[in-house]
Write an enzyme that holds these catalytic residues in place. Structure first.
Site, mmCIF file in Angstrom:
data_model
loop_
_atom_site.group_PDB
_atom_site.id
_atom_site.type_symbol
_atom_site.label_atom_id
_atom_site.label_comp_id
_atom_site.label_asym_id
_atom_site.label_seq_id
_atom_site.Cartn_x
_atom_site.Cartn_y
_atom_site.Cartn_z
ATOM 1 N N PHE A 158 46.532 2.788 -37.200
ATOM 2 C CA PHE A 158 47.475 3.913 -37.200
ATOM 3 C C PHE A 158 47.515 4.685 -38.512
ATOM 4 O O PHE A 158 47.990 5.809 -38.554
ATOM 5 C CB PHE A 158 48.896 3.408 -36.869
ATOM 6 C CG PHE A 158 49.615 2.745 -38.019
ATOM 7 C CD1 PHE A 158 50.227 3.516 -39.004
ATOM 8 C CD2 PHE A 158 49.674 1.367 -38.134
ATOM 9 C CE1 PHE A 158 50.886 2.901 -40.072
ATOM 10 C CE2 PHE A 158 50.318 0.752 -39.194
ATOM 11 C CZ PHE A 158 50.924 1.523 -40.172
ATOM 12 N N LYS A 182 38.658 4.821 -29.459
ATOM 13 C CA LYS A 182 40.066 4.606 -29.107
ATOM 14 C C LYS A 182 40.903 4.742 -30.377
ATOM 15 O O LYS A 182 40.821 3.907 -31.277
ATOM 16 C CB LYS A 182 40.286 3.198 -28.533
ATOM 17 C CG LYS A 182 41.701 3.054 -27.985
ATOM 18 C CD LYS A 182 42.158 1.620 -27.872
ATOM 19 C CE LYS A 182 42.778 1.086 -29.127
ATOM 20 N NZ LYS A 182 44.046 1.718 -29.556
ATOM 21 N N GLU A 185 47.374 3.733 -30.623
ATOM 22 C CA GLU A 185 48.355 4.255 -29.665
ATOM 23 C C GLU A 185 49.557 4.876 -30.379
ATOM 24 O O GLU A 185 50.313 5.634 -29.779
ATOM 25 C CB GLU A 185 48.805 3.150 -28.696
ATOM 26 C CG GLU A 185 49.465 1.928 -29.345
ATOM 27 C CD GLU A 185 48.450 0.873 -29.799
ATOM 28 O OE1 GLU A 185 47.382 1.235 -30.301
ATOM 29 O OE2 GLU A 185 48.768 -0.325 -29.661
ATOM 30 N N SER A 235 44.187 -4.777 -38.590
ATOM 31 C CA SER A 235 44.668 -5.969 -39.290
ATOM 32 C C SER A 235 43.655 -7.112 -39.166
ATOM 33 O O SER A 235 42.836 -7.136 -38.239
ATOM 34 C CB SER A 235 46.012 -6.384 -38.692
ATOM 35 O OG SER A 235 45.845 -6.618 -37.306
ATOM 36 N N CYS A 290 45.099 0.655 -46.749
ATOM 37 C CA CYS A 290 44.393 -0.619 -46.937
ATOM 38 C C CYS A 290 43.937 -0.793 -48.374
ATOM 39 O O CYS A 290 43.555 -1.884 -48.770
ATOM 40 C CB CYS A 290 43.214 -0.739 -45.987
ATOM 41 S SG CYS A 290 41.892 0.390 -46.398
ATOM 42 N N GLU A 391 50.016 -9.521 -46.036
ATOM 43 C CA GLU A 391 49.930 -8.070 -46.188
ATOM 44 C C GLU A 391 51.234 -7.471 -45.683
ATOM 45 O O GLU A 391 51.550 -7.588 -44.491
ATOM 46 C CB GLU A 391 48.758 -7.526 -45.366
ATOM 47 C CG GLU A 391 48.605 -6.023 -45.510
ATOM 48 C CD GLU A 391 47.474 -5.447 -44.675
ATOM 49 O OE1 GLU A 391 47.267 -5.895 -43.535
ATOM 50 O OE2 GLU A 391 46.794 -4.523 -45.169
HETATM 51 P P1 NAD Z 1 46.296 -3.313 -35.729
HETATM 52 O O1 NAD Z 1 45.353 -4.429 -35.988
HETATM 53 O O2 NAD Z 1 47.634 -3.608 -35.199
HETATM 54 O O3 NAD Z 1 45.654 -2.263 -34.692
HETATM 55 C C1 NAD Z 1 44.368 -1.731 -34.902
HETATM 56 C C2 NAD Z 1 43.768 -1.358 -33.551
HETATM 57 O O4 NAD Z 1 43.645 -2.536 -32.753
HETATM 58 C C3 NAD Z 1 44.629 -0.373 -32.766
HETATM 59 O O5 NAD Z 1 43.786 0.571 -32.160
HETATM 60 C C4 NAD Z 1 45.333 -1.255 -31.735
HETATM 61 O O6 NAD Z 1 45.536 -0.578 -30.521
HETATM 62 C C5 NAD Z 1 44.372 -2.413 -31.539
HETATM 63 N N1 NAD Z 1 45.047 -3.686 -31.320
HETATM 64 C C6 NAD Z 1 46.246 -4.094 -31.820
HETATM 65 N N2 NAD Z 1 46.516 -5.350 -31.443
HETATM 66 C C7 NAD Z 1 45.477 -5.761 -30.683
HETATM 67 C C8 NAD Z 1 45.151 -6.971 -30.010
HETATM 68 N N3 NAD Z 1 45.976 -8.014 -30.041
HETATM 69 N N4 NAD Z 1 43.990 -7.048 -29.339
HETATM 70 C C9 NAD Z 1 43.132 -6.002 -29.315
HETATM 71 N N5 NAD Z 1 43.397 -4.829 -29.923
HETATM 72 C C10 NAD Z 1 44.535 -4.702 -30.611
HETATM 73 O O7 NAD Z 1 46.380 -2.467 -37.103
HETATM 74 P P2 NAD Z 1 47.352 -1.250 -37.424
HETATM 75 O O8 NAD Z 1 48.733 -1.765 -37.586
HETATM 76 O O9 NAD Z 1 47.095 -0.113 -36.491
HETATM 77 O O10 NAD Z 1 46.762 -0.784 -38.838
HETATM 78 C C11 NAD Z 1 47.130 -1.386 -40.047
HETATM 79 C C12 NAD Z 1 46.131 -2.438 -40.460
HETATM 80 O O11 NAD Z 1 44.828 -1.853 -40.589
HETATM 81 C C13 NAD Z 1 46.431 -3.037 -41.824
HETATM 82 O O12 NAD Z 1 46.195 -4.416 -41.747
HETATM 83 C C14 NAD Z 1 45.427 -2.366 -42.743
HETATM 84 O O13 NAD Z 1 45.096 -3.094 -43.898
HETATM 85 C C15 NAD Z 1 44.258 -2.234 -41.829
HETATM 86 N N6 NAD Z 1 43.342 -1.218 -42.307
HETATM 87 C C16 NAD Z 1 42.208 -1.652 -42.917
HETATM 88 C C17 NAD Z 1 41.320 -0.731 -43.433
HETATM 89 C C18 NAD Z 1 40.089 -1.202 -44.152
HETATM 90 O O14 NAD Z 1 39.310 -0.361 -44.579
HETATM 91 N N7 NAD Z 1 39.870 -2.502 -44.297
HETATM 92 C C19 NAD Z 1 41.563 0.639 -43.310
HETATM 93 C C20 NAD Z 1 42.743 1.050 -42.658
HETATM 94 C C21 NAD Z 1 43.619 0.101 -42.157
#
Ligand code: NAD
Length: 491
Positions: A158, A182, A185, A235, A290, A391
């Site tokens: 997000f 994708k 959401e 994450s 991140c 985090e």
């Molecule tokens: P998230 O892991 O909750 O969601 C990421 C994606 O995975 C979304 O599209 C979501 O729909 C999907 N998703 C969520 N839960 C899922 C599940 N159980 N099974 C399958 N798909 C699932 O992450 P977020 O809250 O959207 O974003 C924040 C996280 O992203 C933080 O941990 C941040 O550090 C990380 N991030 C990392 C980088 C990097 O370069 N390493 C860059 C940006 C964000």
């Protein structure tokens, strides 16, 4: 998402499949909020495996023609795409602020970083050149071509609604692949608008496809036999699960996970520069980045002054609606996330850390329904405490003092995440030692957010990254192509 306001009259957003906007087959949908206002601004459909099937079928049908299109012609579509992004730059930045909440300047910066990826992708004809050697044996020549891999997919988080999808889309497409993406959401609007711009780029139908949704779409992408490569950003637990599931299904995968970034301040640091930069690192994008600093590690005698100056600088930040140009820190993404971050503040207190700046009472008076949380600072944090391990992904700094640089490196090494780390110092020797020994793979020297530019590889190590080839730069051209080696003898 548990936000209460009903979204009467707002239709779920359509998917973009095979060159057309079409309704998702999913019955459920989620409200999308403007985090500064707390109002519902859109609905994300929870698409199904059947929607992924349709997108993959369209992408598969498009692959035959697109993969045969000359690289220079593919690059030309990216030049057009870049021009349209530039023309619509301000609108895209405003959309990012509207659905994510970050300040308008931060949104502009993130759209700019996305455009830079398109610019690097425009160099595809040069970047895709292979290798060759004459006379590998007498009269025998060898040439290695790069060929596209097939249908590729990306799944975004997000926190960067424009930039993260643009880490992947331009590279995948310019290499001759077809693509399914994708978005999160929670922030579906910016990428939907970017797809409207893509429609004007003369890409054949099916080359790019957009499927909204959540877990079901992600799992369908991981399992789909028609998808050859998966890129994920989010994450750590989900990154690990996606990596394991998609590699088990035989795909190449790059999965970027969460972070816990350490920022070391040496006693010889220029504190005027350091504290301004560190404040931006910890509280920019409300800590939802991140590469955000999360643990401040002052070395030796600088501890007290570094802490006090950080507290003063954080307290002075103007919190409010990101659309107001005077705002320096916007809201968090959702009410639920604000509660989660506030929960970490309570946890830090209960584990014995000293809360020297408490952001929980901060509000933005003109925006009473927004998801605001002010900057917080904990002092006397032990590396074993929850706030120094998890985090938090919010505007909370943990100050964790150590005796020397070796101690700082040890604290960092003991943490499973290894995304980014920074040092502030005026000593070349300390900077060199830090850069050489830091466990993270993105390192800043007197830089608070050590984000590699689009022509360098981006990605962490250990629990922050699963895979081998990283994001953008040359790695992207590697990830999105296979090598074919042709050995020839002519009689
Ligand atoms: P998230 O892991 O909750 O969601 C990421 C994606 O995975 C979304 O599209 C979501 O729909 C999907 N998703 C969520 N839960 C899922 C599940 N159980 N099974 C399958 N798909 C699932 O992450 P977020 O809250 O959207 O974003 C924040 C996280 O992203 C933080 O941990 C941040 O550090 C990380 N991030 C990392 C980088 C990097 O370069 N390493 C860059 C940006 C964000």
């Amino acid at each position: 998402m548990a936000h209460a306001a009903p979204a009467a009259g707002i239709e779920p957003l359509p998917n973009y499949v095979g060159g057309r906007w079409e309704p998702s087959s999913g019955r459920a949908s989620l409200d999308v909020h403007n985090p500064a206002l707390g109002t519902v601004i859109a609905r994300t459909p929870m698409s199904t495996g059947a929607d992924v099937d349709r997108a993959v079928a369209a992408a598969t049908a498009a692959f035959a023609g697109w993969s045969e299109t000359p690289p220079a012609a593919r690059a030309r579509t990216m030049f057009r795409f870049r021009a349209l992004l530039e023309e619509n730059f301000e609108e895209l930045a405003r959309l990012v602020t509207t659905e994510h909440g970050k300040t308008i300047d931060e949104s502009r910066g993130s759209v700019r970083r996305g455009i830079e990826c398109v610019e690097v992708a425009c160099g595809a004809p040069s970047m895709l050149m292979g290798q060759s050697l004459e006379n590998v044996a007498a009269g025998l020549d060898c040439v290695a071509f790069r060929q596209p891999v097939g249908v590729c997919a990306a799944i975004a988080p997000f926190n960067f609604p424009a930039m993260v999808p643009l880490w992947f889309l331009p590279f995948a497409v310019v290499c001759g692949n077809t693509f399914v993406v994708k978005p999160s959401e929670q922030v579906p609007l910016t990428l939907s608008r970017i797809f409207e711009l893509l429609e004007a780029c003369d890409l054949p139908p099916g080359v790019v496809n957009l499927v909204h949704g959540g877990r079901e779409v992600v799992e369908a992408i991981c399992d789909h036999p028609g998808i050859r490569a998966v890129s994920f950003v989010g994450s750590t637990p989900v990154a690990r699960a996606v990596y394991e599931r998609a590699t088990r299904a035989g795909k190449r995968v790059q999965a970027l996970g969460g972070a816990k970034n350490f920022v070391v301040v040496m006693p010889d640091a220029d504190l005027d520069h350091a504290i301004a930069t560190i404040t931006e690192s910890f509280y920019g994008c409300a800590g939802e980045r991140c590469l955000a600093g999360s643990v401040l590690v002052p070395v030796g005698a600088v501890h007290g002054e570094a802490r006090d100056r950080l507290v003063a600088s954080a307290r002075a930040l103007r919190v409010g609606d990101g659309m107001d140009p005077a705002t320096q820190m916007g809201p968090l993404i959702s009410g639920r996330h604000r509660e989660r971050v506030a929960g970490y503040i309570a946890k830090g207190i209960s584990e014995g850390a000293r809360l020297v700046l408490d952001g929980r009472a901060t509000a933005a008076p003109e925006r009473p329904d927004g998801y605001f949380l002010g900057p917080s600072v904990f002092d006397a944090v032990d590396p074993a405490m929850t706030i120094a391990r998890d985090e938090i992904f919010g505007p909370v700094a943990s100050v964790c003092p150590v005796g020397d640089l070796a101690g700082a490196l040890e604290v960092m090494r003991a943490h499973p995440n290894a995304n980014a780390a920074s040092i502030f110092t005026s000593s070349g020797k300390s900077a060199r030692e830090f850069a050489h020994r830091a466990s993270s793979s993105m390192v800043g020297v007197n830089v608070g957010v050590a984000a590699p530019m689009a022509y360098f590889p981006f990605g962490g190590a250990r629990d922050s990254f699963f895979g081998d080839l990283k994001v953008h730069g040359r790695d992207a051209f590697e990830f999105y192509t296979d090598r074919k080696v042709v050995t020839s003898r002519w009689y």
